[in-house]
Design an enzyme around this catalytic site. Structure first.
Site, PDB file in Angstrom:
ATOM      1  N   ALA A  64     -28.544 -73.890  -5.749  1.00 12.73           N
ATOM      2  CA  ALA A  64     -29.069 -74.327  -7.046  1.00 12.73           C
ATOM      3  C   ALA A  64     -29.866 -73.192  -7.683  1.00 12.73           C
ATOM      4  CB  ALA A  64     -29.980 -75.524  -6.831  1.00 12.73           C
ATOM      5  N   GLY A 109     -26.747 -75.156  -1.916  1.00 13.34           N
ATOM      6  CA  GLY A 109     -25.516 -75.549  -2.613  1.00 13.34           C
ATOM      7  C   GLY A 109     -24.385 -74.541  -2.453  1.00 13.34           C
ATOM      8  N   GLU A 112     -22.848 -75.551   0.651  1.00 10.08           N
ATOM      9  CA  GLU A 112     -22.203 -76.847   0.409  1.00 10.08           C
ATOM     10  C   GLU A 112     -20.863 -76.658  -0.322  1.00 10.08           C
ATOM     11  OE1 GLU A 112     -25.832 -78.600  -1.368  1.00 10.08           O
ATOM     12  OE2 GLU A 112     -25.508 -80.261   0.033  1.00 10.08           O
ATOM     13  N   GLU A 132     -32.488 -76.344   2.371  1.00  5.85           N
ATOM     14  CA  GLU A 132     -33.201 -77.227   1.438  1.00  5.85           C
ATOM     15  C   GLU A 132     -34.530 -77.759   1.949  1.00  5.85           C
ATOM     16  OE1 GLU A 132     -29.933 -77.270   1.944  1.00  5.85           O
ATOM     17  OE2 GLU A 132     -28.867 -77.549   0.057  1.00  5.85           O
TER      18      GLU A 132
HETATM   19  N1  COA Z   1     -31.837 -69.395  -7.922  1.00  2.00           N
HETATM   20  C1  COA Z   1     -32.176 -68.515  -8.882  1.00  2.00           C
HETATM   21  N2  COA Z   1     -32.321 -67.210  -8.664  1.00  2.00           N
HETATM   22  C2  COA Z   1     -32.083 -66.773  -7.422  1.00  2.00           C
HETATM   23  C3  COA Z   1     -31.728 -67.624  -6.363  1.00  2.00           C
HETATM   24  C4  COA Z   1     -31.596 -69.009  -6.664  1.00  2.00           C
HETATM   25  N3  COA Z   1     -31.199 -69.889  -5.745  1.00  2.00           N
HETATM   26  N4  COA Z   1     -31.581 -66.893  -5.247  1.00  2.00           N
HETATM   27  C5  COA Z   1     -31.844 -65.606  -5.587  1.00  2.00           C
HETATM   28  N5  COA Z   1     -32.166 -65.551  -6.895  1.00  2.00           N
HETATM   29  C6  COA Z   1     -32.548 -64.379  -7.664  1.00  2.00           C
HETATM   30  C7  COA Z   1     -33.936 -63.910  -7.245  1.00  2.00           C
HETATM   31  O1  COA Z   1     -34.948 -64.674  -7.873  1.00  2.00           O
HETATM   32  C8  COA Z   1     -33.918 -62.466  -7.700  1.00  2.00           C
HETATM   33  O2  COA Z   1     -34.078 -62.397  -9.097  1.00  2.00           O
HETATM   34  P1  COA Z   1     -35.227 -61.420  -9.722  1.00  2.00           P
HETATM   35  O3  COA Z   1     -34.697 -60.042  -9.458  1.00  2.00           O
HETATM   36  O4  COA Z   1     -35.241 -61.809 -11.177  1.00  2.00           O
HETATM   37  O5  COA Z   1     -36.495 -61.719  -8.980  1.00  2.00           O
HETATM   38  C9  COA Z   1     -32.476 -62.063  -7.394  1.00  2.00           C
HETATM   39  O6  COA Z   1     -31.719 -63.276  -7.340  1.00  2.00           O
HETATM   40  C10 COA Z   1     -32.359 -61.377  -6.063  1.00  2.00           C
HETATM   41  O7  COA Z   1     -33.032 -62.143  -5.076  1.00  2.00           O
HETATM   42  P2  COA Z   1     -34.047 -61.503  -4.002  1.00  2.00           P
HETATM   43  O8  COA Z   1     -34.731 -62.627  -3.280  1.00  2.00           O
HETATM   44  O9  COA Z   1     -34.909 -60.486  -4.640  1.00  2.00           O
HETATM   45  O10 COA Z   1     -32.991 -60.730  -3.063  1.00  2.00           O
HETATM   46  P3  COA Z   1     -32.920 -60.671  -1.485  1.00  2.00           P
HETATM   47  O11 COA Z   1     -31.717 -59.854  -1.184  1.00  2.00           O
HETATM   48  O12 COA Z   1     -34.213 -60.272  -0.894  1.00  2.00           O
HETATM   49  O13 COA Z   1     -32.638 -62.195  -1.001  1.00  2.00           O
HETATM   50  C11 COA Z   1     -31.588 -64.357  -0.968  1.00  2.00           C
HETATM   51  C12 COA Z   1     -31.505 -62.904  -1.443  1.00  2.00           C
HETATM   52  C13 COA Z   1     -30.399 -65.107  -1.525  1.00  2.00           C
HETATM   53  C14 COA Z   1     -31.551 -64.357   0.562  1.00  2.00           C
HETATM   54  C15 COA Z   1     -32.935 -64.982  -1.437  1.00  2.00           C
HETATM   55  O14 COA Z   1     -33.081 -64.749  -2.826  1.00  2.00           O
HETATM   56  C16 COA Z   1     -33.037 -66.448  -1.196  1.00  2.00           C
HETATM   57  O15 COA Z   1     -33.364 -66.860  -0.103  1.00  2.00           O
HETATM   58  N6  COA Z   1     -32.776 -67.296  -2.240  1.00  2.00           N
HETATM   59  C17 COA Z   1     -32.906 -68.731  -2.154  1.00  2.00           C
HETATM   60  C18 COA Z   1     -31.722 -69.310  -1.457  1.00  2.00           C
HETATM   61  C19 COA Z   1     -31.899 -70.772  -1.203  1.00  2.00           C
HETATM   62  O16 COA Z   1     -32.683 -71.199  -0.384  1.00  2.00           O
HETATM   63  N7  COA Z   1     -31.095 -71.587  -1.902  1.00  2.00           N
HETATM   64  C20 COA Z   1     -31.120 -73.011  -1.759  1.00  2.00           C
HETATM   65  C21 COA Z   1     -31.438 -73.638  -3.051  1.00  2.00           C
HETATM   66  S1  COA Z   1     -31.512 -75.386  -2.866  1.00  2.00           S
END
Ligand code: COA
Length: 258
Positions: A64, A109, A112, A132
């Site tokens: 999401a 998601g 998922e 989540e």
């Molecule tokens: N929604 C919106 N933006 C997201 C995102 C999400 N789910 N996941 C990553 N991004 C964005 C970050 O905010 C960042 O944007 P910014 O540069 O404007 O700050 C960019 O993508 C890169 O993410 P970043 O965390 O800096 O990179 P990373 O390589 O260190 O880590 C992930 C990448 C995907 C491991 C980490 O961002 C993460 O854990 N995201 C959440 C994933 C999650 O738990 N999703 C479940 C949602 S219910």
């Protein structure tokens, strides 16, 4: 816009690429609109026999869109989760087989979405998990149900309660993935599997998918009835006659999906 690409290769293979790399391909409402449009195009294209789902950039899909989510009221959150769930259900309901090529992070998601595909491959570097509960919510787009059906209830509870992030090798061991390959080989290996599927009788493959999907997790006598109903669909097809002819003539069959 244009955050989703739909390409067709080898005449019968669709490739849906989520192309919002700056946000790690997170599922915003407008991205979901585009995914739905693409699924409708795929549904309406009788020439397609397999679909590959992948992401561009570093991630497969980070789930999401948490930035969009931050500004939503409770009603809007419910609507957004429901939309992700419905989109993923629609992908799972496609007649043709689907292969998730997990090129990078697949969280919430994003995983998922992959769980709703028929086959999952990932690159060595990919990481994935149903994260989540670490965000104070639960998987709401089928994760609690599809993961437990895929790998069993105990392992799913462990992974979901702990919000564990898995390497692709760990995910392979859990049975979430069918194969892990080098990042630079992911496209080729995925295409090779898609080509192998596309060579087989398209109606047969689709009926096999239906039999497995509909028969799984219901009682065996009823499931076997479903299998027979699906088998019957293949009996009058030109492709079945072609399969038998090709076998006798010791050549490769040419299937038309008729
Ligand atoms: N929604 C919106 N933006 C997201 C995102 C999400 N789910 N996941 C990553 N991004 C964005 C970050 O905010 C960042 O944007 P910014 O540069 O404007 O700050 C960019 O993508 C890169 O993410 P970043 O965390 O800096 O990179 P990373 O390589 O260190 O880590 C992930 C990448 C995907 C491991 C980490 O961002 C993460 O854990 N995201 C959440 C994933 C999650 O738990 N999703 C479940 C949602 S219910």
């Amino acid at each position: 816009m244009n955050n989703v690409k739909l390409d067709i290769t080898d005449e019968h293979i669709g490739i849906l690429t989520i192309d919002r790399p700056d946000s790690y391909n997170a599922l915003s409402n407008s991205l979901l609109n585009e995914i739905n449009d693409s699924i409708e195009k795929i549904e309406g294209n009788d020439n397609l026999r397999v679909l590959i789902v992948t992401g561009s950039g570093k991630a497969f899909c980070a789930g999401a869109d948490l930035k969009e989510r931050k500004n939503m009221n409770e009603q809007q959150v419910l609507a957004a989760v429901t939309y992700i769930k419905e989109t993923i259900n629609k992908l799972e309901s496609l007649r043709i087989p689907t292969i998730a090529a997990i090129n990078g992070a697949a969280f919430g998601g994003g995983l998922e979405l992959a769980l709703a595909c028929d086959i999952r491959l990932a690159s060595h570097q990919a990481k994935m998990g149903l994260t989540e509960t670490s965000l104070g919510i639960i998987p709401g787009a089928g994760g609690t149900q599809r993961l437990s059906r895929l790998i069993g209830i105990g392992k799913s509870k462990y992974l979901i309660y702990t919000a564990k992030r898995l390497t692709s090798f760990e995910a392979l061991e859990y049975g979430i993935l069918e194969k892990v390959v080098d990042a630079e080989e992911l496209n080729d290996v995925t295409l090779e599997i898609a080509r192998t599927i596309a060579q087989n009788g398209p109606i047969a493959v689709q009926q096999a998918k239906k039999a497995i999907q509909q028969g799984f997790n219901i009682d065996l006598p009823k499931a076997l009835e479903i299998e027979m109903a699906c088998y019957k669909q293949t009996i009058p097809t030109e492709d079945r006659y072609e399969g038998i002819r090709a076998f006798q003539e010791k050549r490769k069959p040419i299937y038309k999906g008729k």
